[in-house]
Motif scaffolding. Structure first.
Motif, PDB file in Angstrom:
ATOM      1  N   ARG A  39      49.578  33.073  34.896  1.00  0.00           N
ATOM      2  CA  ARG A  39      50.086  32.685  36.213  1.00  0.00           C
ATOM      3  C   ARG A  39      49.321  33.433  37.294  1.00  0.00           C
ATOM      4  NH1 ARG A  39      55.447  30.443  36.450  1.00  0.00           N
ATOM      5  NH2 ARG A  39      55.445  31.288  38.550  1.00  0.00           N
ATOM      6  N   ARG A  40      49.140  32.778  38.417  1.00  0.00           N
ATOM      7  CA  ARG A  40      48.504  33.371  39.589  1.00  0.00           C
ATOM      8  C   ARG A  40      49.455  33.183  40.761  1.00  0.00           C
ATOM      9  NH1 ARG A  40      43.076  30.681  40.873  1.00  0.00           N
ATOM     10  NH2 ARG A  40      42.642  31.601  38.857  1.00  0.00           N
TER      11      ARG A  40
ATOM     12  N   SER B 103      53.424  38.913  45.015  1.00  0.00           N
ATOM     13  CA  SER B 103      53.137  39.860  43.942  1.00  0.00           C
ATOM     14  C   SER B 103      54.076  39.593  42.780  1.00  0.00           C
ATOM     15  CB  SER B 103      53.313  41.283  44.460  1.00  0.00           C
ATOM     16  OG  SER B 103      53.006  42.217  43.470  1.00  0.00           O
ATOM     17  N   PRO B 104      53.683  39.845  41.543  1.00  0.00           N
ATOM     18  CA  PRO B 104      52.374  40.328  41.133  1.00  0.00           C
ATOM     19  C   PRO B 104      51.329  39.224  41.235  1.00  0.00           C
ATOM     20  CG  PRO B 104      53.686  39.886  39.182  1.00  0.00           C
ATOM     21  CD  PRO B 104      54.572  39.651  40.374  1.00  0.00           C
TER      22      PRO B 104
ATOM     23  N   GLN C  92      49.752  37.308  36.074  1.00  0.00           N
ATOM     24  CA  GLN C  92      50.660  37.520  34.952  1.00  0.00           C
ATOM     25  C   GLN C  92      50.122  36.793  33.733  1.00  0.00           C
ATOM     26  OE1 GLN C  92      53.893  35.923  37.473  1.00  0.00           O
ATOM     27  NE2 GLN C  92      55.173  37.383  36.353  1.00  0.00           N
TER      28      GLN C  92
ATOM     29  N   PHE D 203      51.657  35.843  29.889  1.00  0.00           N
ATOM     30  CA  PHE D 203      52.810  35.848  28.992  1.00  0.00           C
ATOM     31  C   PHE D 203      52.355  35.442  27.596  1.00  0.00           C
ATOM     32  CE2 PHE D 203      54.530  35.106  33.175  1.00  0.00           C
ATOM     33  CZ  PHE D 203      55.702  35.849  33.197  1.00  0.00           C
TER      34      PHE D 203
ATOM     35  N   GLU E 114      55.305  40.055  28.723  1.00  0.00           N
ATOM     36  CA  GLU E 114      54.543  39.864  29.956  1.00  0.00           C
ATOM     37  C   GLU E 114      53.601  41.021  30.220  1.00  0.00           C
ATOM     38  OE1 GLU E 114      55.294  39.745  34.807  1.00  0.00           O
ATOM     39  OE2 GLU E 114      56.985  39.965  33.445  1.00  0.00           O
TER      40      GLU E 114
ATOM     41  N   TYR F 198      51.166  42.175  33.517  1.00  0.00           N
ATOM     42  CA  TYR F 198      50.995  41.782  34.908  1.00  0.00           C
ATOM     43  C   TYR F 198      50.027  42.706  35.626  1.00  0.00           C
ATOM     44  CZ  TYR F 198      54.080  45.549  36.455  1.00  0.00           C
ATOM     45  OH  TYR F 198      54.638  46.760  36.707  1.00  0.00           O
TER      46      TYR F 198
END
Length: 96
Positions: free
Chosen positions: A19-20, A26-27, A30, A32, A42, A44
Protein backbone atom coordinates in the motif's frame (compact mmCIF):
# COMPACT_ATOMS: atom_id res chain seq x y z
CA UNK A 1 8.69 -5.96 17.68
CA UNK A 2 11.21 -7.99 19.66
CA UNK A 3 9.89 -11.37 18.50
CA UNK A 4 8.28 -10.26 15.24
CA UNK A 5 10.49 -12.38 12.99
CA UNK A 6 9.85 -15.45 15.11
CA UNK A 7 6.08 -14.90 14.84
CA UNK A 8 6.05 -15.20 11.05
CA UNK A 9 8.74 -17.83 10.33
CA UNK A 10 7.22 -21.12 9.23
CA UNK A 11 3.82 -19.70 8.27
CA UNK A 12 2.66 -20.11 4.69
CA UNK A 13 2.07 -16.89 2.80
CA UNK A 14 -1.17 -16.82 0.82
CA UNK A 15 -1.09 -13.18 -0.24
CA UNK A 16 0.99 -10.00 -0.30
CA UNK A 17 -0.42 -6.46 -0.19
CA UNK A 18 1.65 -3.32 -0.86
CA UNK A 19 0.00 0.00 0.00
CA UNK A 20 1.06 3.57 -0.68
CA UNK A 21 -0.47 6.49 1.24
CA UNK A 22 -1.96 9.55 -0.36
CA UNK A 23 0.32 12.62 -0.28
CA UNK A 24 0.69 13.98 3.25
CA UNK A 25 -0.70 10.84 4.94
CA UNK A 26 1.20 8.32 7.06
CA UNK A 27 2.53 5.69 7.01
CA UNK A 28 3.76 6.30 3.47
CA UNK A 29 4.38 2.64 2.72
CA UNK A 30 2.96 -0.63 4.02
CA UNK A 31 3.62 -4.26 3.17
CA UNK A 32 1.25 -6.94 4.46
CA UNK A 33 2.10 -10.63 4.43
CA UNK A 34 -1.19 -12.56 4.54
CA UNK A 35 -0.98 -16.12 5.86
CA UNK A 36 -3.07 -19.20 5.14
CA UNK A 37 -4.20 -19.39 8.78
CA UNK A 38 -6.08 -16.08 8.58
CA UNK A 39 -3.40 -13.88 10.20
CA UNK A 40 -1.41 -11.10 8.55
CA UNK A 41 1.79 -9.24 9.43
CA UNK A 42 2.46 -5.60 8.56
CA UNK A 43 5.72 -3.88 7.73
CA UNK A 44 5.52 -0.11 7.41
CA UNK A 45 7.67 2.85 6.47
CA UNK A 46 6.47 6.08 8.09
CA UNK A 47 8.48 8.40 5.86
CA UNK A 48 9.05 6.52 2.60
CA UNK A 49 7.36 4.19 0.16
CA UNK A 50 8.01 0.45 0.14
CA UNK A 51 9.02 -0.76 -3.29
CA UNK A 52 9.70 -4.19 -4.74
CA UNK A 53 13.35 -4.82 -5.54
CA UNK A 54 12.55 -6.57 -8.80
CA UNK A 55 11.87 -10.22 -8.04
CA UNK A 56 13.17 -13.36 -6.39
CA UNK A 57 16.88 -13.62 -5.65
CA UNK A 58 18.75 -16.86 -5.04
CA UNK A 59 20.93 -17.23 -1.98
CA UNK A 60 18.87 -18.09 1.08
CA UNK A 61 19.20 -16.75 4.62
CA UNK A 62 22.98 -16.20 4.69
CA UNK A 63 22.95 -14.14 1.51
CA UNK A 64 20.00 -12.08 2.74
CA UNK A 65 21.77 -11.41 6.06
CA UNK A 66 24.87 -10.22 4.22
CA UNK A 67 23.00 -8.40 1.43
CA UNK A 68 24.42 -4.90 1.76
CA UNK A 69 27.40 -3.58 3.74
CA UNK A 70 25.70 -0.19 4.22
CA UNK A 71 23.05 -1.48 6.62
CA UNK A 72 22.75 -3.82 9.58
CA UNK A 73 20.35 -6.60 10.49
CA UNK A 74 17.86 -5.55 13.14
CA UNK A 75 16.04 -8.84 13.50
CA UNK A 76 16.00 -12.29 11.98
CA UNK A 77 14.71 -15.78 12.66
CA UNK A 78 15.00 -19.15 10.95
CA UNK A 79 13.28 -22.51 11.08
CA UNK A 80 15.46 -25.29 12.52
CA UNK A 81 13.42 -28.15 11.11
CA UNK A 82 11.09 -27.32 8.19
CA UNK A 83 8.94 -30.35 9.04
CA UNK A 84 8.21 -29.14 12.56
CA UNK A 85 8.28 -25.38 11.99
CA UNK A 86 10.32 -24.88 15.18
CA UNK A 87 12.05 -21.49 15.22
CA UNK A 88 15.67 -21.84 16.25
CA UNK A 89 17.35 -18.47 15.72
CA UNK A 90 16.24 -15.02 16.82
CA UNK A 91 18.88 -12.27 16.88
CA UNK A 92 18.81 -8.49 17.01
CA UNK A 93 20.92 -5.55 15.87
CA UNK A 94 23.88 -7.46 14.48
CA UNK A 95 26.49 -6.55 11.91
CA UNK A 96 27.77 -9.29 9.60
Amino acid sequence: MKDAAAQIVGRRISGVVVRRARPGKSPMGQLFLVFEDGFYFEFYAPESQIMAAGGLDEGGLVRALRYTPDSHVVEWAAVRDPDSGEVSVDSYDINL
